[in-house]
Design an enzyme around this catalytic site. Structure first.
Site: not given
Ligand code: COA
Length: 653
Positions: A103, A123
């Protein structure tokens, strides 16, 4: 500083630095507002490049803030402020540009990205819809049908697809900053592109396809609120002026955020990430994993081998004879070929992965392999013999993993030369697709061996949950308990299709009896027969499934099981109904109708009781792990969080 501004010649560079994923926390939002003020006031800077430090551009809102009171500045206002700047803003993107990250990028005037970047609005997977203009701006930039798919599925797209759709302006193969700077030089001075918020939505090219897509989304949702709300938001974005649509989007986002479904989905998101973190493994260096051996090229072995190859690990597949070796190899290459057809890998990658697979009929070829997974027939003696034979050939520091769904790995390990190097890896079928792996920790396993099990799961992109040894570990043990309860209900007054309907209405993709028909009833029948001599005679036993098998009704593959499948249609079977009624009568059970709500309640209570027993016995470490297993391996509706979450939050159901 989570957001810093630097001037480089006639450009300003705004960098977000909020590890690990540059989430758009309150500090980042405030930092961006300050950066806007600073860059607007900067008379030298003619354009602004927005980028992020570390492994990814902003991967979305900070999900941990959703449980707190919202704190200004709010993301929609920040994005609108970016959109209203006088200078061009070029987003230089890499990593996972997700949710609020995308966004923010949509608020910029231009977008360039590294080829490996992925773009998505995930989301819905957290029970939400985009809340900062994503549903409104996206269909003003790309084909509304593509926008609808992205917003309602939550699935990310590649940079190549994003470029095709017009979501980004350019792809950088090496240096995304250089690419952004080149574009900035071309566009410098004035923001000539109309902000997305001030554009009309793109027209729907094919109204029939559009309506069909919306209908499909609603029917696939099976009770999940977010995909339906997401489809509605995109429709509103087409029907209303952007400002009005964005007000409605925000309202829907806030309503969903406080809904128990979103709480459940956020809980499971974090549970999946914390499940594999064991305090006793902190600081333990896992064994190195550079090559994998797989014994057995059946459905399970081939899936595991393909998963390893796709994750970049060379695989040696061993089978007992030439025919089985060749069939196993074919199964693996078919999976890889299918990945190519689905666009997940290109021909060059397919060739490289095929070259990374070697196959053999002797264990000598495994002498240099780091970890060997046996995926042979589910039988204690067969599996133990394989491990004992491997003992003779593999390196002293190699790891032996058994892919078993039920068996006693402690007993199996005890019959090998070095029990400390044996673990269990319970994959789910198809193993190259299913995300879950139960890492079974036998009593004697060395910490570095257990750590290697988790490291492998991580490398394969799987969600790993630890379990100790018992019959069926976490998932299959809970599944056995609730399947038994479903059979009791059938004897007590429900019919199999009543149970299946109640489960589907609750949110399972299919009911327990339909699932048995799909998997085939004969394997469990063989297991029941082998256990008959040791079964507790005092325990209630339902004979109906055995009688189905005696009548050769093994499920879909024989055209009859709990259901009839004549003419390709699934219909409740009169024969089964007669059998059920006769069995109840034979046992002098007065059948009484059981409502759908009671069916679901009995299933949930049974799951919860078994889960509690697993925790008490120390088989499962934490309730979160149990929920992760049931959601990712057994079709438990994700938006309900799992049986243990529901126990504490009954309002979700
Ligand atoms: N908010 C808060 N914490 C987040 C986050 C978010 N949007 N996205 C990831 N994290 C945290 C995870 O909980 C993890 O924390 P930890 O190390 O304490 O366990 C850390 O960031 C790393 O995330 P992880 O998923 O283990 O890493 P990855 O490299 O495998 O994947 C992403 C990275 C970004 C692809 C994945 O974390 C993801 O899909 N995140 C969510 C994105 C999302 O849904 N965004 C929209 C939110 S409304």
């Amino acid at each position: 500083m989570v957001v810093r501004v630097e001037t480089k010649d006639d450009l300003a560079v705004v960098t977000i630095d909020n590890p690990p994923v540059n989430a758009a926390s309150q500090a980042v939002r405030a930092g961006l507002l300050a950066a806007i003020a600073e860059t607007e006031a900067n008379t030298t800077a003619k354009a602004v490049i927005l980028c992020a430090e570390g492994r990814t551009f902003t991967a979305g809102a900070d999900v941990r803030e959703f449980d707190k009171q919202p704190m200004p500045p709010h993301l929609p206002d920040v994005i609108q402020a970016i959109e209203d700047t006088t200078k061009p803003w070029i987003a230089a993107l890499h990593g996972s540009v997700l949710g609020g990250g995308l966004e923010i990028a949509l608020g910029c005037s231009h977008r360039v990205a590294l080829r490996s970047t992925r773009f998505g609005l995930p989301e819905v997977t957290l029970g939400l819809i985009p809340g900062a203009g994503g549903t409104v701006r996206l269909p003003r930039l790309i084909d509304p049908l593509e926008a609808l798919n992205m917003v309602t599925s939550g699935k990310p797209i590649s940079a190549a697809t994003a470029l095709n759709l017009g979501l980004i302006d350019d792809i950088a193969d090496g240096d995304v900053m250089a690419c952004a700077i080149a574009l900035a030089r071309k566009t410098a001075n004035a923001r000539t592109r109309t902000a997305l918020r001030h554009r009309d939505a793109k027209p729907v090219e094919d109204p029939a396809a559009w309506e069909a897509a919306k209908t499909r989304i609603i029917s696939k949702a099976r009770g999940a609120l977010a995909p339906v709300a997401a489809a509605r938001a995109v429709q509103t974005a087409l029907d209303l002026p952007a400002d009005q649509a964005q007000i409605q989007e925000r309202e829907a986002f806030l309503t969903l955020k406080s809904d128990p479904q979103s709480a459940a989905l956020r809980y499971i998101f974090f549970a999946e990430r914390s499940a594999s973190k064991l305090p006793e493994l902190k600081g333990v260096e896992p064994h190195q994993l550079t090559s994998i051996g797989v014994i057995g090229g059946g459905t399970m072995g081939a899936g595991i081998a393909a998963a390893c190859l796709l994750a970049g690990l060379p695989v040696t597949l061993a089978e007992r004879d030439e025919a089985a070796r060749s069939a196993g190899q074919l199964r693996i290459t078919a999976i890889l070929e299918n990945s190519r057809k689905r666009g997940l890998i290109d021909q060059g990658k397919l060739d490289a992965l095929t070259a990374a697979l070697s196959t053999t009929t002797t264990f000598e070829a495994l002498t240099e392999t780091d970890l060997i997974i046996e995926a042979v027939f589910e039988d204690m003696d067969v599996k133990t013999q394989v491990l004992q034979e491997l003992d003779k050939h593999i390196r002293r520091d190699a790891i032996l993993a058994s892919n078993t769904s039920y068996l006693d790995i402690n007993a199996m390990a005890a019959r090998t030369k070095h029990p400390e190097r044996v673990i269990g890896l319970h994959f789910f079928s198809p193993a190259h697709i299913m995300k879950l792996v139960e890492v079974i920790i036998p009593d004697e396993a060395a910490p570095s061996v257990v750590a290697a099990g988790f490291a492998l799961a991580r490398k394969l992109g799987k969600i790993a949950v630890p379990a100790s040894v018992c019959d069926g570990f976490i998932g299959n043990r809970i599944m056995s308990a609730y399947r038994r309860e479903c059979e009791y209900m059938v004897e007590d007054g429900a019919l199999p299709w009543d149970v299946d309907r109640a489960m589907r209405d609750f949110g399972f993709p299919m009911g327990v009896f339909e699932m048995q028909d799909l998997a085939g009833l004969d394997i469990r029948w063989a297991k029941r027969k082998s256990q008959a001599a040791t079964r507790d005679p005092a325990q209630r036993y339902v004979h109906i499934a055995d009688k189905l098998c005696e009548a050769r009704r093994f499920g879909r593959k024989t055209g009859q099981g709990w259901y009839d499948y004549a003419g390709g249609k699934t219909t409740p079977s009169q024969w089964v109904e007669n059998l059920v009624l006769a069995e109840s009568a034979r046992k002098k059970i007065a059948r009484t109708p059981i409502s759908d709500a009671e069916i679901v309640q009995r299933i949930l209570s049974t799951m919860q009781a078994e889960a509690q027993a697993l925790l008490t016995e120390g088989i499962a470490r934490r309730p979160e792990g149990i929920d992760v297993v049931m959601v990712n391996g057994y079709g438990f509706p994700r938006w309900c969080g799992g049986p243990m979450f529901l126990k504490n939050h009954p309002s979700v159901d």
